[in-house]
Design a protein around this motif. Sequence first.
Motif, PDB file in Angstrom:
ATOM      1  N   ASP A  16      -1.620   5.186  -1.428  1.00 41.10           N
ATOM      2  CA  ASP A  16      -1.897   3.851  -2.198  1.00 41.10           C
ATOM      3  C   ASP A  16      -3.299   4.005  -2.963  1.00 41.10           C
ATOM      4  N   PRO A  17      -3.380   3.997  -4.242  1.00 39.10           N
ATOM      5  CA  PRO A  17      -4.439   4.020  -4.787  1.00 39.10           C
ATOM      6  C   PRO A  17      -5.242   2.736  -4.846  1.00 39.10           C
ATOM      7  N   SER A  18      -4.782   1.711  -4.176  1.00 45.47           N
ATOM      8  CA  SER A  18      -5.602   0.418  -4.318  1.00 45.47           C
ATOM      9  C   SER A  18      -6.438   0.434  -2.937  1.00 45.47           C
ATOM     10  N   ARG A  19      -6.118   1.332  -2.095  1.00 49.54           N
ATOM     11  CA  ARG A  19      -7.032   1.395  -0.889  1.00 49.54           C
ATOM     12  C   ARG A  19      -8.325   1.658  -0.967  1.00 49.54           C
ATOM     13  N   PRO A 107     -12.312  -3.530  -6.001  1.00 56.40           N
ATOM     14  CA  PRO A 107     -10.995  -3.044  -6.672  1.00 56.40           C
ATOM     15  C   PRO A 107     -11.375  -2.113  -7.932  1.00 56.40           C
ATOM     16  N   GLY A 108     -10.938  -1.184  -8.287  1.00 57.57           N
ATOM     17  CA  GLY A 108     -11.306  -0.439  -9.562  1.00 57.57           C
ATOM     18  C   GLY A 108     -12.127   0.642  -9.412  1.00 57.57           C
ATOM     19  N   ASP A 109     -12.797   0.672  -8.164  1.00 61.40           N
ATOM     20  CA  ASP A 109     -13.774   1.782  -7.861  1.00 61.40           C
ATOM     21  C   ASP A 109     -12.832   3.029  -7.479  1.00 61.40           C
ATOM     22  N   ALA A 110     -13.525   4.237  -7.162  1.00 64.30           N
ATOM     23  CA  ALA A 110     -12.931   5.363  -6.751  1.00 64.30           C
ATOM     24  C   ALA A 110     -12.785   5.140  -5.256  1.00 64.30           C
ATOM     25  N   HIS A 132     -11.603  -1.170   9.264  1.00 67.57           N
ATOM     26  CA  HIS A 132     -11.496  -1.646   7.931  1.00 67.57           C
ATOM     27  C   HIS A 132     -10.340  -2.149   7.774  1.00 67.57           C
ATOM     28  N   SER A 133     -10.360  -3.367   6.952  1.00 66.38           N
ATOM     29  CA  SER A 133      -8.822  -3.993   6.647  1.00 66.38           C
ATOM     30  C   SER A 133      -8.308  -3.297   5.444  1.00 66.38           C
ATOM     31  N   ASN A 134      -8.503  -2.405   4.813  1.00 66.54           N
ATOM     32  CA  ASN A 134      -8.254  -1.867   3.805  1.00 66.54           C
ATOM     33  C   ASN A 134      -8.601  -0.396   3.544  1.00 66.54           C
ATOM     34  N   ALA A 135      -8.698   0.458   4.533  1.00 69.57           N
ATOM     35  CA  ALA A 135      -8.850   1.751   4.788  1.00 69.57           C
ATOM     36  C   ALA A 135      -8.182   2.279   5.946  1.00 69.57           C
ATOM     37  N   TYR A 136      -7.863   3.653   5.950  1.00 70.99           N
ATOM     38  CA  TYR A 136      -7.261   4.140   6.759  1.00 70.99           C
ATOM     39  C   TYR A 136      -7.878   5.453   7.691  1.00 70.99           C
ATOM     40  N   ALA A 137      -7.852   5.357   8.913  1.00 71.98           N
ATOM     41  CA  ALA A 137      -8.421   6.538   9.638  1.00 71.98           C
ATOM     42  C   ALA A 137      -7.045   7.327  10.313  1.00 71.98           C
TER      43      ALA A 137
END
Length: 341
Positions: A16-19, A107-110, A132-137
């Motif tokens: 997901d590119p928005s993560r 949003p919009g950052d790398a 983190h609510s928007n990142a994965y491990a």
Amino acid sequence: MKLSARDANKYFAKPDPSRTGLLIYGPDAMRVSLKRQEVITALIGPEGEEEMRLSRIPAGNLRKEPSLLLDATKEISFFPGPRVAFVEDATDTAAPAILAALEDWAPGDAQIVVTAGQLKATSKVRKAFEGHSNAYAVGIYNDPPTREEIEAELARSGLREVERDAMTDLSNLARELDPGDFRQTLEKLALYKLNDAAPVTSEDIVNCAPTSTEAALDDVLNIVAEGRAAELGPVLRKLQSQGITPVTLCIGATRHFRALYTAASDPGGASAGIARMRPPIFGPRRDRMLRQAQGWGAAKLEQALTILTDTDLMLRSAGQTAPAMALVERMFLRLAMLSRR
């Protein structure tokens, strides 16, 4: 957030590119690297690095310049499309810079992709991504690839038609090879089958799999196990001219006949015994060894192993004066004759 192994494989193929980011960690650097390559390519495409949409940052550099990662996430590329800020070989010494970048991400950052070795549950980097609510491990461990992963890898290489036995052979091979060698084997198989519409067979796997250093012994071992005594002399002379020693021949023969005995004495039958062999035996070689094991039977194979052990002791004896190669040739002749009784 944590990703399970099953969900992780799906995410690597279609991230997901928005993560905000992704942490990939594990004890095997090659496995981690392969997954990282897969997910970054899926995010930015094969031309992403050439289009300067990938920033590579060794984790050691973040100790000297903590702002490197945050700057990389905010940079704007000349080319449109998703961007990735990649931190390699992270440890907790890089945690302050990584945590700051995660906190300031918008949003919009790398997207931030971080790789690391084995991380404890108390690691600051690991806890930051897991919480983190928007990142994965994702933890990558030394488990062999699943059938689903192998099929996905084959599909990416354009190989969609694989015979059942060939898929079993690939699964066995995946358990024995390290990930890099297995990936190279699949790439070699794809080239081997280029413009060939026929399904992948076990013979194709044999032709593309890494060759054993003992492959030169196969001819003489098959001659002995199949009782073809008349063919023994020329092959032995050829192996001797190549520098193969009598002890090497004896060791190779002992290993071969021990494998046949293991198969022949298996409670489930020789076929089940061959299937349980490690390293795996596949393709035409598997069929040939199965026939040999069934033809000899466990009782005669016990006799063969006794002959092999006696000869091995003679070769290693300090008082032995007979030519070593002559002893081995006589042993092979006895075994070849025994197989025909």
